[in-house]
Write a protein that holds these residues in place. Structure first.
Motif, PDB file in Angstrom:
ATOM      1  N   SER A   1       0.838  -1.203   0.000  1.00 57.24           N
ATOM      2  CA  SER A   1       0.000   0.000   0.000  1.00 57.24           C
ATOM      3  C   SER A   1       0.872   1.252   0.000  1.00 57.24           C
ATOM      4  O   SER A   1       0.565   2.230  -0.682  1.00 57.24           O
ATOM      5  N   TYR A   2       1.983   1.200   0.751  1.00 67.05           N
ATOM      6  CA  TYR A   2       2.892   2.345   0.759  1.00 67.05           C
ATOM      7  C   TYR A   2       3.626   2.494  -0.568  1.00 67.05           C
ATOM      8  O   TYR A   2       3.926   3.617  -0.993  1.00 67.05           O
ATOM      9  N   ALA A   3       3.913   1.390  -1.236  1.00 67.61           N
ATOM     10  CA  ALA A   3       4.527   1.480  -2.567  1.00 67.61           C
ATOM     11  C   ALA A   3       3.560   2.155  -3.539  1.00 67.61           C
ATOM     12  O   ALA A   3       3.950   3.051  -4.300  1.00 67.61           O
ATOM     13  N   ALA A   4       2.295   1.729  -3.503  1.00 62.04           N
ATOM     14  CA  ALA A   4       1.293   2.319  -4.404  1.00 62.04           C
ATOM     15  C   ALA A   4       1.091   3.803  -4.101  1.00 62.04           C
ATOM     16  O   ALA A   4       1.000   4.628  -5.018  1.00 62.04           O
ATOM     17  N   GLN A   5       1.046   4.152  -2.814  1.00 65.11           N
ATOM     18  CA  GLN A   5       0.868   5.555  -2.455  1.00 65.11           C
ATOM     19  C   GLN A   5       2.080   6.398  -2.841  1.00 65.11           C
ATOM     20  O   GLN A   5       1.933   7.549  -3.263  1.00 65.11           O
ATOM     21  N   THR A   6       3.276   5.841  -2.716  1.00 65.05           N
ATOM     22  CA  THR A   6       4.481   6.559  -3.132  1.00 65.05           C
ATOM     23  C   THR A   6       4.415   6.877  -4.622  1.00 65.05           C
ATOM     24  O   THR A   6       4.680   8.009  -5.044  1.00 65.05           O
ATOM     25  N   ILE A   7       4.039   5.884  -5.423  1.00 70.73           N
ATOM     26  CA  ILE A   7       3.928   6.097  -6.876  1.00 70.73           C
ATOM     27  C   ILE A   7       2.839   7.113  -7.165  1.00 70.73           C
ATOM     28  O   ILE A   7       3.016   8.013  -8.003  1.00 70.73           O
ATOM     29  N   GLY A   8       1.703   6.994  -6.491  1.00 76.42           N
ATOM     30  CA  GLY A   8       0.599   7.935  -6.711  1.00 76.42           C
ATOM     31  C   GLY A   8       0.975   9.367  -6.403  1.00 76.42           C
ATOM     32  O   GLY A   8       0.724  10.282  -7.198  1.00 76.42           O
ATOM     33  N   TRP A   9       1.580   9.584  -5.237  1.00 75.63           N
ATOM     34  CA  TRP A   9       2.000  10.950  -4.879  1.00 75.63           C
ATOM     35  C   TRP A   9       3.071  11.476  -5.827  1.00 75.63           C
ATOM     36  O   TRP A   9       3.060  12.652  -6.193  1.00 75.63           O
ATOM     37  N   ALA A  10       3.997  10.605  -6.237  1.00 76.58           N
ATOM     38  CA  ALA A  10       5.047  11.035  -7.169  1.00 76.58           C
ATOM     39  C   ALA A  10       4.439  11.442  -8.517  1.00 76.58           C
ATOM     40  O   ALA A  10       4.860  12.442  -9.114  1.00 76.58           O
ATOM     41  N   LEU A  11       3.449  10.692  -8.994  1.00 74.46           N
ATOM     42  CA  LEU A  11       2.812  11.047 -10.258  1.00 74.46           C
ATOM     43  C   LEU A  11       2.035  12.357 -10.141  1.00 74.46           C
ATOM     44  O   LEU A  11       2.051  13.176 -11.065  1.00 74.46           O
ATOM     45  N   LEU A  12       1.379  12.575  -9.006  1.00 72.41           N
ATOM     46  CA  LEU A  12       0.684  13.855  -8.814  1.00 72.41           C
ATOM     47  C   LEU A  12       1.688  14.999  -8.740  1.00 72.41           C
ATOM     48  O   LEU A  12       1.395  16.115  -9.197  1.00 72.41           O
ATOM     49  N   LEU A  13       2.854  14.732  -8.185  1.00 75.07           N
ATOM     50  CA  LEU A  13       3.914  15.747  -8.125  1.00 75.07           C
ATOM     51  C   LEU A  13       4.379  16.139  -9.521  1.00 75.07           C
ATOM     52  O   LEU A  13       4.784  17.273  -9.764  1.00 75.07           O
ATOM     53  N   LEU A  14       4.291  15.205 -10.466  1.00 71.51           N
ATOM     54  CA  LEU A  14       4.737  15.466 -11.842  1.00 71.51           C
ATOM     55  C   LEU A  14       3.697  16.180 -12.698  1.00 71.51           C
ATOM     56  O   LEU A  14       3.881  16.309 -13.905  1.00 71.51           O
ATOM     57  N   ARG A  15       2.617  16.633 -12.094  1.00 70.68           N
ATOM     58  CA  ARG A  15       1.582  17.349 -12.841  1.00 70.68           C
ATOM     59  C   ARG A  15       2.186  18.578 -13.502  1.00 70.68           C
ATOM     60  O   ARG A  15       2.899  19.350 -12.890  1.00 70.68           O
ATOM     61  N   GLY A  16       1.948  18.725 -14.781  1.00 72.19           N
ATOM     62  CA  GLY A  16       2.524  19.818 -15.543  1.00 72.19           C
ATOM     63  C   GLY A  16       3.780  19.403 -16.281  1.00 72.19           C
ATOM     64  O   GLY A  16       4.167  20.029 -17.254  1.00 72.19           O
ATOM     65  N   VAL A  17       4.437  18.351 -15.807  1.00 68.05           N
ATOM     66  CA  VAL A  17       5.624  17.811 -16.469  1.00 68.05           C
ATOM     67  C   VAL A  17       5.231  16.578 -17.272  1.00 68.05           C
ATOM     68  O   VAL A  17       5.579  16.455 -18.442  1.00 68.05           O
ATOM     69  N   ALA A  18       4.514  15.681 -16.620  1.00 69.67           N
ATOM     70  CA  ALA A  18       4.023  14.459 -17.277  1.00 69.67           C
ATOM     71  C   ALA A  18       2.660  14.756 -17.902  1.00 69.67           C
ATOM     72  O   ALA A  18       1.994  15.726 -17.522  1.00 69.67           O
ATOM     73  N   PRO A  19       2.223  13.941 -18.853  1.00 75.96           N
ATOM     74  CA  PRO A  19       0.889  14.135 -19.429  1.00 75.96           C
ATOM     75  C   PRO A  19      -0.190  14.055 -18.341  1.00 75.96           C
ATOM     76  O   PRO A  19      -0.035  13.316 -17.354  1.00 75.96           O
ATOM     77  N   ASP A  20      -1.279  14.790 -18.534  1.00 75.63           N
ATOM     78  CA  ASP A  20      -2.343  14.822 -17.528  1.00 75.63           C
ATOM     79  C   ASP A  20      -2.930  13.450 -17.240  1.00 75.63           C
ATOM     80  O   ASP A  20      -3.242  13.132 -16.092  1.00 75.63           O
ATOM     81  N   TRP A  21      -3.106  12.621 -18.273  1.00 75.91           N
ATOM     82  CA  TRP A  21      -3.690  11.295 -18.041  1.00 75.91           C
ATOM     83  C   TRP A  21      -2.813  10.468 -17.111  1.00 75.91           C
ATOM     84  O   TRP A  21      -3.300   9.685 -16.312  1.00 75.91           O
ATOM     85  N   LEU A  22      -1.490  10.680 -17.181  1.00 75.62           N
ATOM     86  CA  LEU A  22      -0.572   9.936 -16.321  1.00 75.62           C
ATOM     87  C   LEU A  22      -0.577  10.505 -14.908  1.00 75.62           C
ATOM     88  O   LEU A  22      -0.727   9.761 -13.928  1.00 75.62           O
ATOM     89  N   SER A  23      -0.424  11.811 -14.806  1.00 73.89           N
ATOM     90  CA  SER A  23      -0.316  12.406 -13.473  1.00 73.89           C
ATOM     91  C   SER A  23      -1.647  12.432 -12.728  1.00 73.89           C
ATOM     92  O   SER A  23      -1.661  12.264 -11.508  1.00 73.89           O
ATOM     93  N   ILE A  24      -2.756  12.579 -13.444  1.00 74.75           N
ATOM     94  CA  ILE A  24      -4.057  12.677 -12.771  1.00 74.75           C
ATOM     95  C   ILE A  24      -4.719  11.313 -12.649  1.00 74.75           C
ATOM     96  O   ILE A  24      -5.015  10.839 -11.547  1.00 74.75           O
ATOM     97  N   VAL A  25      -4.965  10.667 -13.771  1.00 75.27           N
ATOM     98  CA  VAL A  25      -5.725   9.410 -13.763  1.00 75.27           C
ATOM     99  C   VAL A  25      -4.924   8.286 -13.121  1.00 75.27           C
ATOM    100  O   VAL A  25      -5.389   7.630 -12.183  1.00 75.27           O
ATOM    101  N   VAL A  26      -3.722   8.057 -13.594  1.00 74.07           N
ATOM    102  CA  VAL A  26      -2.915   6.949 -13.066  1.00 74.07           C
ATOM    103  C   VAL A  26      -2.468   7.247 -11.631  1.00 74.07           C
ATOM    104  O   VAL A  26      -2.493   6.359 -10.774  1.00 74.07           O
ATOM    105  N   GLY A  27      -2.105   8.493 -11.355  1.00 69.80           N
ATOM    106  CA  GLY A  27      -1.688   8.860 -10.003  1.00 69.80           C
ATOM    107  C   GLY A  27      -2.779   8.620  -8.968  1.00 69.80           C
ATOM    108  O   GLY A  27      -2.546   8.026  -7.917  1.00 69.80           O
ATOM    109  N   ASN A  28      -3.995   9.072  -9.272  1.00 68.93           N
ATOM    110  CA  ASN A  28      -5.104   8.859  -8.341  1.00 68.93           C
ATOM    111  C   ASN A  28      -5.493   7.392  -8.246  1.00 68.93           C
ATOM    112  O   ASN A  28      -5.924   6.928  -7.185  1.00 68.93           O
ATOM    113  N   THR A  29      -5.335   6.650  -9.323  1.00 70.46           N
ATOM    114  CA  THR A  29      -5.623   5.219  -9.280  1.00 70.46           C
ATOM    115  C   THR A  29      -4.655   4.525  -8.325  1.00 70.46           C
ATOM    116  O   THR A  29      -5.066   3.660  -7.537  1.00 70.46           O
ATOM    117  N   PHE A  30      -3.396   4.893  -8.361  1.00 73.79           N
ATOM    118  CA  PHE A  30      -2.430   4.315  -7.422  1.00 73.79           C
ATOM    119  C   PHE A  30      -2.774   4.676  -5.977  1.00 73.79           C
ATOM    120  O   PHE A  30      -2.629   3.850  -5.071  1.00 73.79           O
TER     121      PHE A  30
END
Length: 142
Positions: free
Chosen positions: A43-72
């Protein structure tokens, strides 16, 4: 002094990663006493990935940072629920977890693809995350 959202997301990413490392090192030494530790660890691995993807908002594509990040993040909450149920020796079937995640993704992608307002996405995330959080609290009280 106010912290900006990037600083908070960075702190969440680092703290979840550190907890993942600490639980992982303990888990490797005491594998036979697992209970719900395995789900808790991931669960902590998934949350780490999720928070990291949300941190990349504006750098990574929105579908990755928003959709995949929140899914994690939702996967992380689901794994916490599974860990609690394992700790109290009332495990749930994996298909229940997979169905919950699939319903979240279907609803989230549907809202995102339809161009829904950000508030609708936030309400959906809050509804699913809050429901899982209440399920965790209910399992701890039972």
């Amino acid at each position: 002094m106010l912290l900006d959202i990037h600083t908070l997301l960075f702190v969440l990413t680092v703290s979840n990663a550190l907890i993942f490392i600490l639980i992982g090192s303990t888990f490797n030494r005491r594998r036979r006493d697992t209970g719900g530790v395995y789900c808790w660890l991931w669960s902590y691995a998934a949350q780490t990935i999720g928070w990291a993807l949300l941190l990349l908002r504006g750098v990574a594509p929105d579908w990755l940072s928003i959709v995949v990040g929140n899914t994690f993040l939702v996967c992380g909450i689901m794994l916490v629920y599974r860990a609690i149920r394992d700790f109290i020796e009332r495990p749930i079937a994996w298909h229940t977890s997979i169905l919950t995640i699939a319903l979240f993704v279907a609803g989230f992608v549907g809202l995102y693809a339809s161009g829904a307002m950000p508030s609708a996405l936030i309400i959906w995330i809050s509804l699913v995350g809050g429901t899982l959080g209440l399920a965790c609290a209910w399992a701890l009280m039972a």
